[in-house]
Design a protein around this motif. Structure first.
Motif, short mmCIF file in Angstrom:
data_model
loop_
_atom_site.label_atom_id
_atom_site.label_comp_id
_atom_site.label_asym_id
_atom_site.label_seq_id
_atom_site.Cartn_x
_atom_site.Cartn_y
_atom_site.Cartn_z
N ILE A 168 -42.26 7.15 33.82
CA ILE A 168 -43.59 7.33 34.42
C ILE A 168 -44.19 5.98 34.78
N LEU A 169 -43.96 4.98 33.94
CA LEU A 169 -44.44 3.62 34.23
C LEU A 169 -43.87 3.13 35.56
N LEU A 179 -27.84 17.75 41.04
CA LEU A 179 -29.04 18.58 40.93
C LEU A 179 -29.81 18.28 39.65
N LEU A 180 -31.10 18.04 39.80
CA LEU A 180 -31.99 17.87 38.66
C LEU A 180 -32.83 19.13 38.43
N ASN A 181 -32.62 20.10 39.28
CA ASN A 181 -33.32 21.37 39.22
C ASN A 181 -32.32 22.45 39.64
N TRP A 182 -32.46 23.65 39.12
CA TRP A 182 -31.48 24.71 39.46
C TRP A 182 -32.18 25.99 39.87
N ASP A 183 -33.31 25.84 40.59
CA ASP A 183 -33.93 27.02 41.17
C ASP A 183 -33.11 27.47 42.38
N GLN A 237 -35.97 12.25 37.31
CA GLN A 237 -36.66 13.53 37.20
C GLN A 237 -38.17 13.37 37.07
N LYS A 238 -38.61 12.52 36.15
CA LYS A 238 -40.03 12.40 35.82
C LYS A 238 -40.70 11.23 36.54
N GLY A 239 -39.95 10.14 36.72
CA GLY A 239 -40.55 8.97 37.37
C GLY A 239 -40.58 9.09 38.88
N LEU A 240 -39.46 9.53 39.47
CA LEU A 240 -39.34 9.61 40.92
C LEU A 240 -39.51 11.03 41.45
N ASN A 241 -39.57 12.01 40.53
CA ASN A 241 -39.84 13.42 40.89
C ASN A 241 -38.84 13.98 41.89
N PHE A 242 -37.56 13.67 41.69
CA PHE A 242 -36.52 14.20 42.55
C PHE A 242 -36.02 15.55 42.02
#
Length: 450
Positions: A369-370, A22-26, A394-399
């Motif tokens: 991001i690149l 998990l890259l997010n814990w909502d 997390q930031k490049g692929l937005n998973f």
């Protein structure tokens, strides 16, 4: 009983498979993870990239989300194992993080420190932690500019990292001899159970391990005693495998390699390799990789980036640098080579460790991001370095989460997203793993059916 792992970088799942990272814990992400059949849930906290204060804040935020989720679902925090997964070379917030977990999810009767990572040559014998037979404080990892330490004696290391709050003389020790005897003799196993059942007041316990059966015996005893005791763990990856008792992965290496993305003509797309780790081992691996004629290196000028980030308004300069690098990546792809995006190898000096960490995050985010802007051009990515990989996902692929498929080499995992938007497997390559040829070997494996 599910095992919830707070991972301080995204590579700690390197001994298991078939579980969510998990890259997010909502609530929605947690609910999806808890309904999966796997006994394992990894939460990629990425706290090794943070200062002590920010690591504490992040850990408390994650615990708060989990406790709220448990309350809404009617779950009890007592029904789970909790592992603080850390570096097998002892970098990171190895005493602080379990202490915060104990405050948030406790009380616990003991915290076990089990840094052995057998697949990577990290063993603990007589309370001393080794990397390929060398006391780990005598390696480059022990001399780390941010997380360095002066001893490989784990009891003394805990005292050092707790700033004397936990005294070495009060730390207990499970020896190899105990585990060997318990693995062969029922009475000795019962003696180990008796020892564990008497643990109280979140005492710290150091565990030796040199062979898989040491950790398997430990896990078996832990599961018996956990019916009456609550334990917390600070471990490397090997104990997670033992505690989860997963059967062998049904997917072999060929299956994992074939996860690569294809183009409209059903041919595999080219790969991309990212090297953000600044460790000497990573530099040695990069040098050997770049000798392969099918690769072409592209350096990210770290000094120039630092100067740009120091500007009050730096966005225009960042975009200019991005355009230059993206054009060069296209040039490499045009000559049918695999781009190797790497940071300047010399580690920069900063006035404080917090400034060093902040710049490391900015650098990793720039790389992420690149790559995110051209992700559809690639069939796979090999990402070397924990912070680099975390920010890529997390930031490049937005998973929000990725699924762990298995390992292409010992300790080298491959993950994919369950996103409907695009399919892009990522090999998560720890900065401290392997020998000088392992990066080249992983690249050749990923290209083996192209």
């Amino acid at each position: 009983m599910k095992i919830i792992i707070f991972d301080d970088d995204p590579t700690g799942s390197q001994t298991v498979y078939g579980c969510p990272l998990l890259l997010n814990w909502d609530e929605q992400t947690l609910e999806a993870a808890f309904t999966k059949s796997s006994p394992l849930i990894f939460i990629l906290a990425n706290t090794r990239s943070l200062s002590s204060a920010l690591a504490v804040k992040k850990t408390r935020e994650i615990c708060s989300s989990i406790k709220k989720f448990f309350l809404r679902q009617g779950y009890s925090k007592d029904d789970y194992f909790y592992i603080s997964r850390g570096d097998s070379t002892l970098r990171g917030h190895g005493v602080l993080e379990p202490a915060i977990l104990a405050e948030e999810l406790g009380p616990f009767h003991a915290t076990f420190h089990i840094p052995a990572f057998l697949e990577g040559g990290r063993t603990t014998v007589n309370g001393i932690h080794y990397l390929n037979g060398i006391p780990v404080h005598n390696t480059d990892f022990g001399r780390d500019n941010i997380f360095g330490f002066s001893t490989s004696d784990l009891a003394k290391w805990i005292e050092e990292k707790s700033f004397g709050k936990i005294q070495a003389e009060n730390i207990l020790h499970v020896e190899i001899k105990q585990l060997d005897m318990a693995s062969k003799n029922k009475d000795c196993f019962n003696s180990l159970l008796s020892f564990f059942s008497k643990l109280e007041n979140n005492v710290s316990v150091v565990v030796d391990a040199e062979l898989p059966h040491h950790l398997e015996t430990l896990a078996r005893a832990i599961k018996v005693v956990s019916k009456e005791k609550r334990f917390l763990f600070r471990t490397a990856a090997s104990f997670i495998k033992s505690l989860s008792e997963l059967p062998p992965n049904p997917k072999d290496i060929a299956d994992l390699v074939s996860l690569k993305s294809k183009n409209n003509q059903f041919a595999y797309k080219p790969g991309l390799i990212m090297v953000g780790s600044y460790m000497k081992l990573a530099t040695d691996q990069l040098e050997i990789l770049l000798n392969d004629n099918s690769c072409e290196g592209l350096e990210i000028p770290v000094g120039k980036l630092a100067d740009i980030f120091a500007l009050e308004d730096y966005q225009e300069k960042i975009l200019e640098l991005e355009e230059i690098l993206l054009s060069k990546i296209d040039d490499i792809l045009d000559i049918k080579k695999v781009p190797v995006l790497y940071t300047t190898r010399e580690e920069m000096k900063f006035s404080s460790s917090s400034k060093r960490m902040n710049f490391g995050l900015e650098l990793a985010e720039f790389m992420a991001i690149l790559v995110g802007k051209i992700k559809n051009k690639f069939g796979y990515i090999i990402s070397k370095g924990g912070i680099t990989t975390q920010l890529l996902l997390q930031k490049g692929l937005n998973f929000n989460q990725v699924d762990l498929k298995g390992q292409i080499l010992p300790g080298l995992s491959i993950v994919t997203s369950n996103s409907d938007l695009y399919h892009l497997p990522v090999v998560t390559f720890p900065g401290n793993l392997g020998n000088e040829k392992t990066l080249l070997e992983s690249f050749r494996l990923m290209e083996s059916n192209s």
